[in-house]
Design a protein around this motif. Sequence first.
Motif: not given
Length: 507
Positions: A252-262, A279-285
């Motif tokens: 189950f893919p539950i979320g993505v972490v996008a890094t703003a400034g690695t 949003a397409r996969y109903q995951m937390w961003l």
Amino acid sequence: MFQTITDKPAKEKQIDLSFLFSQHAESRLKYIQDIGKATDKVLGFLEERTKPFSGIQPDDLQPSFDKIDLNDEPLPLEEVLDELKHLYLDHAVAFHLPKYIAHLNCPTVIPSLVGEQILSAVNSSLDTWDQSAGGTLIEQKLIQWTADQIGFENGDGVFTSGGTQSNLMAALLMRDSFSYEQLGFDINKNGVPKEKLKIFSSEHSHFSTKKSAAILGLGQDAVISIPTDEDFKMRTDLLESAILQCISQGDFPIGVVATAGTTDYGSIDPIHLIGDIAARYQMWLHVDAAVGGGLLLSDEYKYLLDGIEKADSVTIDYHKTFFQTVSCSAFVVKNPNVLSLISHHADYLNPKDQKANGYPNQVDKSLQTTKRFDALKLWLTLRNMGKSQLGAYYDKTISLTKMAAEMIEAHSSFVLVNPPKLNCLVFRFEKSQHENIDWNTLNKDIRKALFYNGEALVAATKYKGNNYLKFTILNPSMTSADLKEILGLLEGLGLELIKKLEYKLEN
Ligand SMILES: Cc1ncc(COP(=O)(O)O)c(C=O)c1O
């Protein structure tokens, strides 16, 4: 009838109440005098320190600590502070000096220090209204302000001890909201479900996401690392294929972490595109803007965070790019209701009916119970210095980073790895006319030699498995002369070391 523990009353020890911070004239005088002595020591630190580090090593310092017996008779404050000068202040790494460009430690602004003075004296605890009153409203107003800057209309959140705790909260909410809404499983009550829950983040995201997954019982392998492009940004095509693979495996893919400034490259993942995929996969961003959060203050560069409003939650570290003292950080969510997933009630502290009676309690949204009033520092900074000045400080550090990148690129002794995005540059000493040199060991030793000498401090990291040097530029008072001097020091050490046979590789 209650039993007393002993019939004989113990002999009461004489207590000296002059140490107690209180309303009495004697206490007020001692407070003024002692804080004055501490301030003198801090001023001495500013006056005497010309280089960011003394170069002292643990073996040199440890014997001084071994000699101290904490059970000894106490000493007058002057003596204790003199001792502290030798044990700590003479060697503490000085983040305020412009030749400190190692880690993500910022120099601090004075309103933040004024805040520390007040918050530690009054010592409010920001868990409940009945331990803080207006302090709670200050924290809430700053969270609201931060949410507004992000573009969350009705956001909420809480101050935390740092980006690590904020990222932990994000992973926790990802896990619990997914389980509750999509598996119909209450983790709070039942513990972690047997299903394999997966979180996606770029290969350059901060290690705290993996650590959070481990702490939360998902296991660190639950975090799938997505490769990045040549600009160190997450590849969204690979993100989507990894999500599809996860689904095809029955996970189950539950979320993505996008890094703003690695942390190493200052790169910002394509938040808009990642938001659409989530949003397409109903995951937390979740957007980890621990480093790039300062862009919210910037008229010039705020556009770099475009898409952040699509996030479900955001990490902001005021103790990095808002020039606040440690600790000062926030976790902000778009939908305030999700925070109820981490609310626990205790009769003695925050009974359910207290909320119904209209008392705001930050503990309902926090992993901590007793909690520092760090919000006060940011409050005084915004009220006294203002958002625009603070943003100008941050903008300056970005232009200094660009200048440093140009200097490195123009220099025949260095190679630069990343384009200047925010505040970090990865590069190394490497002279093309020298062949068969072990640049890895050489660069590691350059950094070590500089650390021993302390004239400047830079960081180290790995790029494609090889050793590199790193600048993190967060001091707006830095000048091009400082940069030139640091590069000169690195080059000088490199040229000196390269003469040694040990760096020659066999053909
Ligand atoms: C991108 C990023 N996220 C999170 C963190 C963790 O922040 P903290 O050190 O405040 O816990 C860091 C620290 O450097 C970071 O660079």
